[in-house]
Structure formats: C-alpha cells, structure tokens
Design a protein around this motif. Structure first.
Motif, PDB file in Angstrom:
ATOM      1  N   PHE A   1      31.220   7.739 -17.329  1.00 58.35           N
ATOM      2  CA  PHE A   1      29.776   7.953 -17.436  1.00 58.35           C
ATOM      3  C   PHE A   1      29.020   7.260 -16.304  1.00 58.35           C
ATOM      4  CE2 PHE A   1      30.818   9.872 -21.247  1.00 58.35           C
ATOM      5  CZ  PHE A   1      29.735  10.199 -22.047  1.00 58.35           C
ATOM      6  N   GLY A   2      29.716   6.547 -15.444  1.00 60.91           N
ATOM      7  CA  GLY A   2      29.089   5.908 -14.297  1.00 60.91           C
ATOM      8  C   GLY A   2      28.794   4.439 -14.453  1.00 60.91           C
ATOM      9  N   TYR A   3      29.331   3.806 -15.511  1.00 56.19           N
ATOM     10  CA  TYR A   3      29.026   2.390 -15.758  1.00 56.19           C
ATOM     11  C   TYR A   3      30.257   1.540 -15.465  1.00 56.19           C
ATOM     12  CZ  TYR A   3      25.118   4.657 -18.005  1.00 56.19           C
ATOM     13  OH  TYR A   3      24.024   5.445 -18.255  1.00 56.19           O
ATOM     14  N   HIS A   4      30.192   0.813 -14.364  1.00 56.60           N
ATOM     15  CA  HIS A   4      31.314   0.006 -13.882  1.00 56.60           C
ATOM     16  C   HIS A   4      30.948  -1.478 -13.934  1.00 56.60           C
ATOM     17  CE1 HIS A   4      33.424   3.588 -12.285  1.00 56.60           C
ATOM     18  NE2 HIS A   4      32.199   4.034 -12.055  1.00 56.60           N
ATOM     19  N   GLY A   5      31.901  -2.305 -13.613  1.00 56.70           N
ATOM     20  CA  GLY A   5      31.643  -3.735 -13.494  1.00 56.70           C
ATOM     21  C   GLY A   5      32.112  -4.570 -14.657  1.00 56.70           C
ATOM     22  N   SER A   6      32.640  -3.962 -15.698  1.00 52.75           N
ATOM     23  CA  SER A   6      33.099  -4.742 -16.838  1.00 52.75           C
ATOM     24  C   SER A   6      34.409  -5.440 -16.499  1.00 52.75           C
ATOM     25  CB  SER A   6      33.305  -3.839 -18.055  1.00 52.75           C
ATOM     26  OG  SER A   6      33.896  -4.568 -19.115  1.00 52.75           O
ATOM     27  N   THR A   7      34.473  -6.721 -16.827  1.00 50.63           N
ATOM     28  CA  THR A   7      35.716  -7.474 -16.666  1.00 50.63           C
ATOM     29  C   THR A   7      36.446  -7.627 -18.003  1.00 50.63           C
ATOM     30  OG1 THR A   7      34.538  -9.579 -16.951  1.00 50.63           O
ATOM     31  CG2 THR A   7      34.791  -8.742 -14.694  1.00 50.63           C
TER      32      THR A   7
ATOM     33  N   ASP B   1      31.138  -7.051 -22.310  1.00 46.41           N
ATOM     34  CA  ASP B   1      30.201  -7.733 -21.420  1.00 46.41           C
ATOM     35  C   ASP B   1      29.082  -6.803 -20.956  1.00 46.41           C
ATOM     36  OD1 ASP B   1      32.060  -6.233 -20.001  1.00 46.41           O
ATOM     37  OD2 ASP B   1      32.494  -7.781 -18.505  1.00 46.41           O
ATOM     38  N   ILE B   2      29.420  -5.587 -20.518  1.00 41.86           N
ATOM     39  CA  ILE B   2      28.349  -4.698 -20.062  1.00 41.86           C
ATOM     40  C   ILE B   2      27.524  -4.190 -21.245  1.00 41.86           C
ATOM     41  CG2 ILE B   2      29.559  -4.012 -17.959  1.00 41.86           C
ATOM     42  CD1 ILE B   2      30.130  -1.317 -19.296  1.00 41.86           C
TER      43      ILE B   2
ATOM     44  N   ARG C   1      26.651  -5.890 -23.888  1.00 43.21           N
ATOM     45  CA  ARG C   1      25.677  -6.934 -24.200  1.00 43.21           C
ATOM     46  C   ARG C   1      24.569  -6.984 -23.155  1.00 43.21           C
ATOM     47  NH1 ARG C   1      24.079  -8.814 -28.513  1.00 43.21           N
ATOM     48  NH2 ARG C   1      26.187  -9.288 -29.204  1.00 43.21           N
ATOM     49  N   GLU C   2      24.924  -6.907 -21.878  1.00 48.09           N
ATOM     50  CA  GLU C   2      23.912  -6.943 -20.823  1.00 48.09           C
ATOM     51  C   GLU C   2      22.938  -5.769 -20.960  1.00 48.09           C
ATOM     52  OE1 GLU C   2      26.067  -6.924 -17.182  1.00 48.09           O
ATOM     53  OE2 GLU C   2      26.931  -8.915 -17.487  1.00 48.09           O
ATOM     54  N   LYS C   3      23.492  -4.587 -21.225  1.00 49.25           N
ATOM     55  CA  LYS C   3      22.633  -3.412 -21.328  1.00 49.25           C
ATOM     56  C   LYS C   3      21.771  -3.460 -22.590  1.00 49.25           C
ATOM     57  CE  LYS C   3      25.717  -0.051 -20.421  1.00 49.25           C
ATOM     58  NZ  LYS C   3      26.102   1.343 -20.093  1.00 49.25           N
ATOM     59  N   PHE C   4      22.323  -4.000 -23.679  1.00 47.20           N
ATOM     60  CA  PHE C   4      21.517  -4.091 -24.884  1.00 47.20           C
ATOM     61  C   PHE C   4      20.364  -5.068 -24.699  1.00 47.20           C
ATOM     62  CE2 PHE C   4      20.417  -6.008 -28.971  1.00 47.20           C
ATOM     63  CZ  PHE C   4      19.985  -4.870 -29.630  1.00 47.20           C
ATOM     64  N   ASP C   5      20.604  -6.184 -24.025  1.00 46.60           N
ATOM     65  CA  ASP C   5      19.532  -7.147 -23.786  1.00 46.60           C
ATOM     66  C   ASP C   5      18.394  -6.494 -23.002  1.00 46.60           C
ATOM     67  OD1 ASP C   5      20.978  -9.063 -25.119  1.00 46.60           O
ATOM     68  OD2 ASP C   5      21.719 -10.060 -23.308  1.00 46.60           O
ATOM     69  N   LEU C   6      18.746  -5.670 -22.013  1.00 45.33           N
ATOM     70  CA  LEU C   6      17.730  -4.963 -21.233  1.00 45.33           C
ATOM     71  C   LEU C   6      16.995  -3.953 -22.113  1.00 45.33           C
ATOM     72  CD1 LEU C   6      16.392  -4.398 -18.497  1.00 45.33           C
ATOM     73  CD2 LEU C   6      18.275  -2.820 -17.993  1.00 45.33           C
ATOM     74  N   PHE C   7      17.736  -3.208 -22.910  1.00 48.82           N
ATOM     75  CA  PHE C   7      17.133  -2.241 -23.818  1.00 48.82           C
ATOM     76  C   PHE C   7      16.143  -2.924 -24.757  1.00 48.82           C
ATOM     77  CE2 PHE C   7      17.341  -0.650 -28.205  1.00 48.82           C
ATOM     78  CZ  PHE C   7      16.807   0.622 -28.052  1.00 48.82           C
ATOM     79  N   LEU C   8      16.523  -4.054 -25.324  1.00 50.37           N
ATOM     80  CA  LEU C   8      15.672  -4.733 -26.291  1.00 50.37           C
ATOM     81  C   LEU C   8      14.388  -5.231 -25.636  1.00 50.37           C
ATOM     82  CD1 LEU C   8      15.611  -5.452 -29.274  1.00 50.37           C
ATOM     83  CD2 LEU C   8      16.693  -7.635 -28.704  1.00 50.37           C
ATOM     84  N   ARG C   9      14.496  -5.766 -24.423  1.00 47.56           N
ATOM     85  CA  ARG C   9      13.290  -6.180 -23.720  1.00 47.56           C
ATOM     86  C   ARG C   9      12.374  -4.981 -23.470  1.00 47.56           C
ATOM     87  NH1 ARG C   9      16.915  -8.908 -20.371  1.00 47.56           N
ATOM     88  NH2 ARG C   9      16.252  -7.732 -18.522  1.00 47.56           N
ATOM     89  N   ALA C  10      12.976  -3.846 -23.143  1.00 53.31           N
ATOM     90  CA  ALA C  10      12.184  -2.652 -22.859  1.00 53.31           C
ATOM     91  C   ALA C  10      11.435  -2.175 -24.099  1.00 53.31           C
ATOM     92  CB  ALA C  10      13.077  -1.539 -22.315  1.00 53.31           C
TER      93      ALA C  10
END
Length: 355
Positions: A124-130, A136-137, A139-148
């Motif tokens: 789907f185009g989402y990279h960078g998870s270790t 990890d990704i 959680r990061e994306k959910f934090d952004l969603f919640l702020r939005a």
C-alpha cells in the motif's frame, strides 16, 4: 449492558451454487442486516477490516451505505488496521461520515490482526517499519490521526492561501472537522498493557475477540482485568469523561428446532481456546449457545460482559440476512432485556466526552 450490536467479519468466497457469497452479495447483505437490526432496536452495526482476504476491507463505503439507510443504529469498525491507512485522509473520511451520520460513527482502530500478506502494508506504499508486525508505524500513524481529528494544525497556509481566509503561515486543520469525532474513536486492545495505554490516551476501549495472553485464567476474567486496568489508567491520566467499553461474544439463542440443529453445542465444545497468534500464546473466547435462561445465567456470570457497557455479537454473516436477523431478534427479545438492555429508540449510547 447499555447496548448491544453485531460484529460482522464479512466473509465471502465460493460460488452461489456452492452456497458461497461473492463480494457484491456480502456487501449488500451487510447493509440489509444493518437496516433490519436498526428496526429491531439494536444499537450498533460493526464490521471487521482485513486486507488481501475475502472479507470486508475498506470500510467507509460500507459504513456510508449503512448509515444512509438507517436512522438510529451506530455504524462502526472493529477494527481498522492502521498499518494500511493514510492517517490524514482517514481523518477527512471519518469526519465527513460522522457528520453525515449525525454522530453515529464508532471508529474502532488498532495495529490490526495478522493478515495473509507478508508485510502487506508495504504494498500500500507504507514503508519504514522495523517491527515484523508493523506495530511501530501503526502507532505513529494513529497518533497523527488522533491529533488531526482533535483539530490540531496539520499544515501551514501559503503566502497567498488559495480558497482560504487564513493568514499566511497560519495553521490549517483537516477539513471537514467533526467536533465530537474524537469521542467516537475506540482502540482495539488485545492485552492488559495495551488497554492501559488506551486509558492513558483517553479513548474508548474495544476489547479484542482474542487476547495475546494466556495466564491460566478464563478469557472473561482476563478481559475483566483488562477493563479494570483501562479504567484505572484513564483516571490516573487525569481524564474526566465516561469512556465506553465493548466486548464481543458469539451468542446463539436456541428458540426452535432449527436453532438447535444449527447452533446446538456438541460435547467438548463451548470452552475457551488457547492458540498461537503472531508468535504469542493467546486466549480465545468461548461460544455461547443454549436456551435463553441458560444464556442469561452464563452472561451474568461473565465478568467482562458485566463490566462492559456494550456487547458485540459476532454473527455468521455469510449465512444470509434472514438467519442473522433471526439471531439478533432472538437475543433482543429473549436474552438482552434480562441483562439490562432496552431497545434503541433515540440513537447511539451517549457518555461524557472521553478526551
């Protein structure tokens, strides 16, 4: 029990001649079940979200269709897999749907359960998870969603903002904005530790259909402890609202001989199950099937059902509209009132703001 709804996995596959559903029929059935449930007075219609599987996936078209054809029932997810989502686009979609549905959205979100694809979120185009599970990704994306959804600025206005009266450099929030959407966000937690984190974030708790723990305690007792720890963490974090809590169960009232033939539990069935999910020893809940008086007694003895305010009945969605509405009607007539439930005549269960 203040509310009960149905949780559909949206399975399809095989040909109609083989008794299977294609994707089109599954989606139409899902909407028709929601419409019938709304007429019965059921409180919620919730749908699982999976990718690369013959199950319901992208939820917004389905939820929108269900909301458009119903009046009172809450429409939601259980749960959206955040690994596969663009958080800001999801915030736009969710706000629009919440406004169109007059606040009837219950958006369950989590890291997501195991999927057929190996690291499918990367397709789907989402990279960078270790993390091999992608936590990890997520959680990061959910934090952004919640702020939005809470209205925080997500971008800055240009020097000559086009189609905007914002001052140059001013913060821009996601539009449309639903002021109450944050109160309609649930996090799907599969362990006691994750439930505590939900409490600290000030969200509603959607306890998972399985727990990634196996301590020897029953599923219901593990889940009840999870709920207690969630509520304690919520208060310790300084939140003052009344968060909602849901649990899910497979419950089949046996009212007639057809029910007995379809749902009668065989000897050796009906207990908790232990299995391995994502490499973790996990506990799965039991299936309840029996006469109404028996179900009432069992559900009253279920510590998690008694602690939660919302019960989601997992339904065999591939079995068709009529059978599933029969299950919901039987539960609404013969079981739920003894647990404190009253038919929904006004709309979603309301609590104080959770954030």
């Amino acid at each position: 029990m203040r509310a009960f709804g149905f949780l559909s996995f949206g399975h399809y596959g095989g040909t109609p001649a083989q008794g299977g559903l294609d994707a089109r029929q599954m989606l139409h059935d899902a909407v028709d079940i929601a419409v019938g449930a709304d007429e019965i007075g059921v409180n919620g219609a919730y749908f699982r979200v999976h990718h690369f599987a013959r199950q319901s996936a992208s939820p917004m078209p389905l939820l929108s269709a269900a909301a458009a054809r119903t009046q009172r029932i809450e429409v939601g997810t259980g749960v959206i897999d955040m690994r596969y989502e663009n958080p800001l686009y999801l915030a736009e979609e969710a706000a629009a749907l919440d406004l169109l549905a007059d606040g009837r959205l219950a958006l369950g979100i989590s890291r997501g359960s195991p999927e057929p694809a190996d690291r499918g979120w990367e397709a789907f185009g989402y990279h960078g998870s270790t993390d091999p599970r992608g936590a990890d990704i997520a959680r990061e994306k959910f934090d952004l969603f919640l702020r939005a959804v809470r209205g925080a600025p997500m971008a800055r206005a240009g020097q000559q903002p086009f189609m905007s009266d914002a001052a140059p450099g001013a913060g821009l929030r996601i539009e449309p904005h639903s002021p109450d959407l944050a109160d309609h966000v649930w996090w799907g937690a599969g362990s006691r530790d994750s439930a505590e984190n939900v409490g600290r974030m000030g969200l509603n708790l959607m306890s998972s259909t399985l727990l990634t723990e196996a301590t020897g305690e029953s599923f219901a007792d593990l889940q009840a402890e999870q709920i207690d720890r969630f509520r304690a963490a919520y208060k310790e974090a300084g939140h003052t609202g009344s968060p909602r809590v849901s649990v899910s169960r497979s419950v089949f009232p046996i009212i007639d001989e057809q029910d007995r033939m379809l749902f009668g539990v065989r000897p050796g069935e009906g207990g908790d199950q232990i299995g391995i999910i994502d490499g973790m020893r996990s506990t799965f809940g039991r299936t309840f099937a029996g006469e109404p008086d028996q179900l009432i007694e069992q559900l009253r003895a279920d510590a998690a059902v008694q602690s939660a305010d919302t019960l989601m009945l997992t339904i065999p969605s591939q079995a068709g509209v009529d059978l599933n509405l029969h299950i919901l009607q039987s539960f609404a007539e013969h079981v739920a009132p003894a647990l404190g439930w009253k038919p929904n005549t006004e709309g979603p269960v309301q609590g104080d703001p959770v954030a």
